[in-house]
Design a protein around this motif. Structure first.
Motif, PDB file in Angstrom:
ATOM      1  N   ALA A  52     -12.759   7.756 -16.079  1.00  0.00           N
ATOM      2  CA  ALA A  52     -13.815   8.762 -15.932  1.00  0.00           C
ATOM      3  C   ALA A  52     -13.299  10.168 -16.222  1.00  0.00           C
ATOM      4  CB  ALA A  52     -14.421   8.702 -14.529  1.00  0.00           C
ATOM      5  N   HIS A  53     -12.025  10.392 -15.990  1.00  0.00           N
ATOM      6  CA  HIS A  53     -11.450  11.720 -16.198  1.00  0.00           C
ATOM      7  C   HIS A  53     -11.232  12.042 -17.670  1.00  0.00           C
ATOM      8  CE1 HIS A  53     -10.681  10.818 -11.986  1.00  0.00           C
ATOM      9  NE2 HIS A  53     -10.929  12.098 -11.836  1.00  0.00           N
ATOM     10  N   PHE A  54     -11.465  11.063 -18.527  1.00  0.00           N
ATOM     11  CA  PHE A  54     -11.306  11.278 -19.963  1.00  0.00           C
ATOM     12  C   PHE A  54     -12.646  11.216 -20.694  1.00  0.00           C
ATOM     13  CE2 PHE A  54      -7.291   9.724 -18.323  1.00  0.00           C
ATOM     14  CZ  PHE A  54      -6.434  10.694 -18.790  1.00  0.00           C
ATOM     15  N   GLN A  55     -13.736  11.225 -19.943  1.00  0.00           N
ATOM     16  CA  GLN A  55     -15.068  11.218 -20.551  1.00  0.00           C
ATOM     17  C   GLN A  55     -15.343  12.577 -21.173  1.00  0.00           C
ATOM     18  OE1 GLN A  55     -17.153   8.627 -20.848  1.00  0.00           O
ATOM     19  NE2 GLN A  55     -15.698   7.306 -19.812  1.00  0.00           N
ATOM     20  N   SER A  56     -16.135  12.582 -22.230  1.00  0.00           N
ATOM     21  CA  SER A  56     -16.376  13.822 -22.969  1.00  0.00           C
ATOM     22  C   SER A  56     -17.471  14.703 -22.375  1.00  0.00           C
ATOM     23  CB  SER A  56     -16.736  13.484 -24.417  1.00  0.00           C
ATOM     24  OG  SER A  56     -17.917  12.709 -24.443  1.00  0.00           O
ATOM     25  N   SER A  57     -18.250  14.172 -21.451  1.00  0.00           N
ATOM     26  CA  SER A  57     -19.304  14.992 -20.858  1.00  0.00           C
ATOM     27  C   SER A  57     -19.364  14.744 -19.356  1.00  0.00           C
ATOM     28  CB  SER A  57     -20.658  14.649 -21.486  1.00  0.00           C
ATOM     29  OG  SER A  57     -21.105  13.385 -21.035  1.00  0.00           O
ATOM     30  N   PRO A  58     -19.876  15.710 -18.599  1.00  0.00           N
ATOM     31  CA  PRO A  58     -20.008  15.494 -17.155  1.00  0.00           C
ATOM     32  C   PRO A  58     -20.980  14.356 -16.836  1.00  0.00           C
ATOM     33  CG  PRO A  58     -20.895  17.651 -17.786  1.00  0.00           C
ATOM     34  CD  PRO A  58     -20.275  17.056 -19.003  1.00  0.00           C
ATOM     35  N   GLU A  59     -21.975  14.151 -17.698  1.00  0.00           N
ATOM     36  CA  GLU A  59     -22.941  13.081 -17.462  1.00  0.00           C
ATOM     37  C   GLU A  59     -22.294  11.699 -17.577  1.00  0.00           C
ATOM     38  OE1 GLU A  59     -25.049  16.755 -18.550  1.00  0.00           O
ATOM     39  OE2 GLU A  59     -23.442  15.664 -19.560  1.00  0.00           O
ATOM     40  N   SER A  60     -21.497  11.483 -18.614  1.00  0.00           N
ATOM     41  CA  SER A  60     -20.840  10.176 -18.756  1.00  0.00           C
ATOM     42  C   SER A  60     -19.784   9.985 -17.674  1.00  0.00           C
ATOM     43  CB  SER A  60     -20.240  10.008 -20.155  1.00  0.00           C
ATOM     44  OG  SER A  60     -19.290  11.004 -20.434  1.00  0.00           O
ATOM     45  N   ARG A  61     -19.134  11.056 -17.275  1.00  0.00           N
ATOM     46  CA  ARG A  61     -18.160  10.965 -16.176  1.00  0.00           C
ATOM     47  C   ARG A  61     -18.869  10.598 -14.872  1.00  0.00           C
ATOM     48  NH1 ARG A  61     -14.860  15.893 -13.601  1.00  0.00           N
ATOM     49  NH2 ARG A  61     -13.675  14.690 -12.093  1.00  0.00           N
ATOM     50  N   PHE A  62     -20.025  11.209 -14.633  1.00  0.00           N
ATOM     51  CA  PHE A  62     -20.819  10.944 -13.435  1.00  0.00           C
ATOM     52  C   PHE A  62     -21.189   9.460 -13.372  1.00  0.00           C
ATOM     53  CE2 PHE A  62     -24.658  10.949 -10.850  1.00  0.00           C
ATOM     54  CZ  PHE A  62     -24.361  11.851  -9.847  1.00  0.00           C
ATOM     55  N   ILE A  63     -21.688   8.924 -14.483  1.00  0.00           N
ATOM     56  CA  ILE A  63     -22.082   7.512 -14.540  1.00  0.00           C
ATOM     57  C   ILE A  63     -20.876   6.609 -14.316  1.00  0.00           C
ATOM     58  CG2 ILE A  63     -22.977   5.706 -16.075  1.00  0.00           C
ATOM     59  CD1 ILE A  63     -24.773   7.995 -17.303  1.00  0.00           C
ATOM     60  N   SER A  64     -19.743   6.949 -14.904  1.00  0.00           N
ATOM     61  CA  SER A  64     -18.523   6.138 -14.723  1.00  0.00           C
ATOM     62  C   SER A  64     -18.078   6.124 -13.264  1.00  0.00           C
ATOM     63  CB  SER A  64     -17.384   6.675 -15.597  1.00  0.00           C
ATOM     64  OG  SER A  64     -17.696   6.498 -16.962  1.00  0.00           O
ATOM     65  N   LEU A  65     -18.155   7.261 -12.598  1.00  0.00           N
ATOM     66  CA  LEU A  65     -17.755   7.319 -11.190  1.00  0.00           C
ATOM     67  C   LEU A  65     -18.666   6.451 -10.319  1.00  0.00           C
ATOM     68  CD1 LEU A  65     -16.854  11.108 -10.945  1.00  0.00           C
ATOM     69  CD2 LEU A  65     -15.268   9.171 -10.808  1.00  0.00           C
ATOM     70  N   ILE A  66     -19.964   6.448 -10.600  1.00  0.00           N
ATOM     71  CA  ILE A  66     -20.890   5.573  -9.871  1.00  0.00           C
ATOM     72  C   ILE A  66     -20.523   4.118 -10.132  1.00  0.00           C
ATOM     73  CG2 ILE A  66     -23.285   4.784  -9.694  1.00  0.00           C
ATOM     74  CD1 ILE A  66     -23.051   7.519  -8.443  1.00  0.00           C
ATOM     75  N   THR A  67     -20.176   3.797 -11.368  1.00  0.00           N
ATOM     76  CA  THR A  67     -19.799   2.425 -11.729  1.00  0.00           C
ATOM     77  C   THR A  67     -18.556   1.984 -10.963  1.00  0.00           C
ATOM     78  OG1 THR A  67     -20.778   2.719 -13.915  1.00  0.00           O
ATOM     79  CG2 THR A  67     -19.220   0.895 -13.661  1.00  0.00           C
ATOM     80  N   ALA A  68     -17.618   2.895 -10.746  1.00  0.00           N
ATOM     81  CA  ALA A  68     -16.422   2.559  -9.966  1.00  0.00           C
ATOM     82  C   ALA A  68     -16.810   2.148  -8.545  1.00  0.00           C
ATOM     83  CB  ALA A  68     -15.455   3.749  -9.937  1.00  0.00           C
ATOM     84  N   VAL A  69     -17.789   2.846  -7.973  1.00  0.00           N
ATOM     85  CA  VAL A  69     -18.263   2.486  -6.633  1.00  0.00           C
ATOM     86  C   VAL A  69     -18.929   1.107  -6.670  1.00  0.00           C
ATOM     87  CG1 VAL A  69     -19.825   3.108  -4.740  1.00  0.00           C
ATOM     88  CG2 VAL A  69     -18.509   4.888  -5.915  1.00  0.00           C
ATOM     89  N   GLU A  70     -19.721   0.859  -7.712  1.00  0.00           N
ATOM     90  CA  GLU A  70     -20.389  -0.444  -7.836  1.00  0.00           C
ATOM     91  C   GLU A  70     -19.383  -1.591  -7.847  1.00  0.00           C
ATOM     92  OE1 GLU A  70     -24.531   0.541 -10.160  1.00  0.00           O
ATOM     93  OE2 GLU A  70     -22.718   0.394 -11.374  1.00  0.00           O
ATOM     94  N   CYS A  71     -18.210  -1.353  -8.412  1.00  0.00           N
ATOM     95  CA  CYS A  71     -17.162  -2.391  -8.423  1.00  0.00           C
ATOM     96  C   CYS A  71     -16.698  -2.735  -7.013  1.00  0.00           C
ATOM     97  CB  CYS A  71     -15.963  -1.929  -9.244  1.00  0.00           C
ATOM     98  SG  CYS A  71     -16.269  -1.882 -11.006  1.00  0.00           S
TER      99      CYS A  71
END
Length: 195
Positions: free
Chosen positions: A59-78
Motif C-alpha cells: 500500500a505504501h507504493f501505491q500511486s494515489s491516496p485512493e488506491s492506497r486507501f483501498i489496499s489498506l482496507i483489503t489488508a484488514v479484510e485479510c
C-alpha cells in the motif's frame, strides 16, 4: 548535410511538458521500522496474516491516496474471519436454498450463482467481520472509525470517487495507523505464550 533530411510537418507538432512533485506520505524509516517490528514479533505467521502484512507493505507504493486507501482496507479484510450468524438466520437461508433448488424459472448457471449467494448469507458480511475484528482487538472507538472508512471505501470502489468532504489524503494516514496497530497487535497475539 549528409544523412540529415527535413520534412515539413502538417499539422505543425505541438509539444507539451508536465511537471510533477513527488511526495511521500510516510517517512521511509517509519515504514521500515513497522515492517521490522511486525516480522520480529511473528516467527510463524499464518497465510492470511502474511498476506495482510504484504498488502499493507504494498500500500505504501501505491500511486494515489485512493488506491492506497483501498489496499489498506483489503489488508484488514485479510485479518477478518466472518462468523456464522444465529441459527434462526441459517435455518431461514436453508429454507430459501431448498425452495430455490426446486424452482425451474432460472437456468442452471444462474441458479448455482444464486444459491452460492444465498449460502453466503449464513455468515456475517466481510465489512461486519472487519468491524468486529477491530472492536475485539483495538476497541469500540477504532471499530466506529473503521466503519466510516469501510463506507468510504465502498463509495470509492463503486463510484470512483469519495464522498464530498471526505479528505482521502488525510484519512489514509489515519487508516494506515489503524491498520498498522491491528496487524502488530494481531501478530503479537499470535506469538504470545498461552496463559
Amino acid at each position: 548535410i549528409h544523412g540529415f533530411q527535413i520534412y515539413k510537418e502538417e499539422p505543425e507538432p505541438k509539444f507539451i511538458s508536465v511537471r510533477a512533485t513527488l511526495s511521500a506520505s510516510r517517512p521511509a524509516q517509519t515504514f521500515v521500522d513497522s515492517v521490522n517490528n511486525a516480522m520480529a514479533v511473528a516467527t510463524t505467521i499464518e497465510p492470511k496474516e502474511k498476506l495482510a502484512v504484504e498488502i499493507y507493505n504494498a500500500a505504501h507504493f501505491q500511486s494515489s491516496p485512493e488506491s492506497r486507501f483501498i489496499s489498506l482496507i483489503t489488508a484488514v479484510e485479510c485479518l477478518a474471519k466472518p462468523e456464522k450468524l444465529q441459527s434462526q438466520i441459517q435455518e431461514l437461508v436453508d429454507e430459501l436454498v431448498n425452495h430455490s433448488k426446486k424452482s425451474e424459472k432460472l437456468s442452471a448457471e444462474v441458479t448455482d450463482s444464486f444459491l452460492g449467494r444465498l449460502r453466503d448469507l449464513k455468515k456475517e458480511s466481510i465489512g461486519k467481520a472487519c468491524e468486529r475484528t477491530i472492536r475485539e482487538t483495538l476497541g469500540e472507538q477504532k471499530a466506529k472509525t473503521f466503519k466510516k472508512y469501510y463506507a468510504a471505501r465502498s463509495k470509492l470502489v463503486h463510484t470512483g470517487s469519495a464522498e464530498s468532504g471526505f479528505n482521502t489524503i488525510e484519512e489514509v494516514e489515519n487508516l494506515d495507523k489503524l491498520v498498522a496497530d491491528l496487524i502488530l497487535t494481531t501478530l503479537e497475539t499470535m506469538t504470545s505464550p498461552e496463559e
